[in-house]
Design an enzyme around this catalytic site. Structure first.
Site, PDB file in Angstrom:
ATOM      1  N   GLY A   9       0.794  -1.220   0.000  1.00 12.27           N
ATOM      2  CA  GLY A   9       0.000   0.000   0.000  1.00 12.27           C
ATOM      3  C   GLY A   9       0.827   1.272   0.000  1.00 12.27           C
ATOM      4  O   GLY A   9       0.407   2.309  -0.521  1.00 12.27           O
ATOM      5  N   ASN A  10       2.045   1.206   0.561  1.00 14.07           N
ATOM      6  CA  ASN A  10       2.897   2.394   0.619  1.00 14.07           C
ATOM      7  C   ASN A  10       3.330   2.868  -0.764  1.00 14.07           C
ATOM      8  O   ASN A  10       3.710   4.019  -0.958  1.00 14.07           O
ATOM      9  CB  ASN A  10       4.145   2.094   1.453  1.00 14.07           C
ATOM     10  CG  ASN A  10       5.060   1.076   0.791  1.00 14.07           C
ATOM     11  OD1 ASN A  10       4.712  -0.087   0.658  1.00 14.07           O
ATOM     12  ND2 ASN A  10       6.227   1.511   0.376  1.00 14.07           N
ATOM     13  N   LYS A 123     -10.439  -8.079   6.153  1.00 14.91           N
ATOM     14  CA  LYS A 123      -9.624  -7.276   5.249  1.00 14.91           C
ATOM     15  C   LYS A 123      -9.949  -5.794   5.392  1.00 14.91           C
ATOM     16  O   LYS A 123     -11.085  -5.364   5.176  1.00 14.91           O
ATOM     17  CB  LYS A 123      -9.880  -7.719   3.804  1.00 14.91           C
ATOM     18  CG  LYS A 123      -9.039  -6.993   2.762  1.00 14.91           C
ATOM     19  CD  LYS A 123      -7.585  -7.359   2.871  1.00 14.91           C
ATOM     20  CE  LYS A 123      -6.766  -6.738   1.745  1.00 14.91           C
ATOM     21  NZ  LYS A 123      -5.335  -6.996   1.908  1.00 14.91           N
ATOM     22  N   LYS A 207      -3.997  -9.265  -1.433  1.00 13.64           N
ATOM     23  CA  LYS A 207      -3.096  -9.052  -2.571  1.00 13.64           C
ATOM     24  C   LYS A 207      -1.876  -9.979  -2.517  1.00 13.64           C
ATOM     25  O   LYS A 207      -1.428 -10.493  -3.557  1.00 13.64           O
ATOM     26  CB  LYS A 207      -2.664  -7.587  -2.597  1.00 13.64           C
ATOM     27  CG  LYS A 207      -1.593  -7.224  -3.607  1.00 13.64           C
ATOM     28  CD  LYS A 207      -0.195  -7.146  -2.981  1.00 13.64           C
ATOM     29  CE  LYS A 207      -0.153  -6.153  -1.856  1.00 13.64           C
ATOM     30  NZ  LYS A 207       1.162  -6.163  -1.148  1.00 13.64           N
ATOM     31  N   LYS A 265       2.220 -11.409   4.293  1.00 13.34           N
ATOM     32  CA  LYS A 265       3.363 -11.377   3.377  1.00 13.34           C
ATOM     33  C   LYS A 265       4.240 -12.608   3.564  1.00 13.34           C
ATOM     34  O   LYS A 265       4.681 -13.235   2.596  1.00 13.34           O
ATOM     35  CB  LYS A 265       4.164 -10.096   3.582  1.00 13.34           C
ATOM     36  CG  LYS A 265       3.489  -8.857   3.038  1.00 13.34           C
ATOM     37  CD  LYS A 265       4.329  -7.619   3.244  1.00 13.34           C
ATOM     38  CE  LYS A 265       3.711  -6.417   2.545  1.00 13.34           C
ATOM     39  NZ  LYS A 265       2.297  -6.195   2.861  1.00 13.34           N
TER      40      LYS A 265
END
Length: 302
Positions: A9-10, A123, A207, A265
């Site tokens: 997202g960054n 989420k 994602k 992740k």
């Protein structure tokens, strides 16, 4: 090498920044310069990205409609794939001096209608709020909310991705040397009906999980999960904290990491590494160095 790079997202919006097109383009331009280094080094590249803030923003805009006229999350996911993909595509073309074709593909991802995630939304989507405002909005709109750091956000179902029906199109693009942007926001969640036809479903797919599935189905050589943290740390938050250079997929699964940040992740990295590829987690600006295992945390088969 065929590389799948998943932008956190960054890469699109830093925490606390306004959800404006200008802010997103500024961040994407930085991301594009880093990704272009991978292409210049001679590698094939597939880019995925998040969409949590953007899909939540569109849902807020949809609240201006009557409840039965608002667009569902699968349609909003498709809209964000096009919106974000357009910006990434354009800035990546600029960073590559228009030397390579770049294309964005709206990507459907199959999920199971009986996935337990539909009964337990987790989420995060949309902007952050203080608790009082979040509770007020949740009551008015019928949202589920959860704490995100020191703030609160809407949460929606996040089912497990099972299959990418658009894989043949992706393969055709890669065979022609195209840099592909796809599976944005985890892809557009769909169900397969009994007669074989497809239909969208209200959800947002993780994602990182979708990127790992994509990398496995493409038989990619590497999966990069790019964020704003330089590596995975052992004893994070303690005086003994130290970056981890390398883990096997089995060691990675045993790490106790936050479910709302590094946990997904690491799960995605371990899943891909178990299939025989190499995963890397680290800072976006270190993308090529992570690929070359000179930075970040590598997750390997053994």
């Amino acid at each position: 090498m065929l590389v799948v790079a998943a932008l956190g997202g960054n890469a699109l919006l830093r925490r606390g920044e306004p959800l404006t097109a200008e802010a997103q383009r500024t961040n994407v331009k930085i991301a594009a310069e880093s990704l272009a280094e991978i292409v210049r080094a001679g590698h094939q590249l597939v880019v995925t990205h998040g969409n949590g803030p953007q899909v939540g923003l569109l849902a807020l805009q949809g609240a201006a409609y009557k409840p039965d006229e608002a667009y569902p999350l699968d349609v909003l996911g498709a809209e964000t794939e096009g919106m974000i993909g357009y910006i990434i595509e354009q800035e990546l073309e600029n960073a590559l001096d228009h030397d390579r074709p770049v294309a964005t593909l709206l990507t459907q991802v199959l999920v199971d209608k009986d996935d337990p995630a539909f009964g337990k939304p987790t989420k995060f989507v949309g902007p952050v709020y203080d608790r009082e405002e979040a509770e007020t909005r949740a009551k008015a709109a019928g949202w589920h909310i959860a704490q995100d750091g020191d703030k609160w956000r809407r949460v929606v179902p996040s089912p497990k991705p099972l299959e990418i029906p658009d894989m043949r199109v992706l393969q055709l693009l890669l065979e022609q040397g195209v840099v592909v942007i796809c599976a944005g926001g985890g892809g557009i969640p769909i169900l397969r009906r009994d007669d074989g036809s497809m239909i969208g479903i209200e959800a947002v797919i993780d994602k990182d999980a979708a990127s790992a599935l994509l990398a496995r189905q493409l038989k990619a050589d590497a999966l990069l999960l790019l964020t704003d943290v330089d590596a995975i740390y052992r004893d994070f938050g303690k005086d003994t904290a130290a970056p981890i250079d390398e883990l096997t997929f089995d060691e990675a699964r045993k790490l106790d990491l936050p479910a709302g940040s590094m946990g997904p992740k690491m799960a995605a990295a371990a899943s891909f590494a178990e299939s025989g590829g190499v995963s890397g987690i680290g800072r976006l600006e270190d993308a090529l160095a992570i690929l070359e295992r000179k930075a970040g945390t590598s997750v390997i088969w053994q």
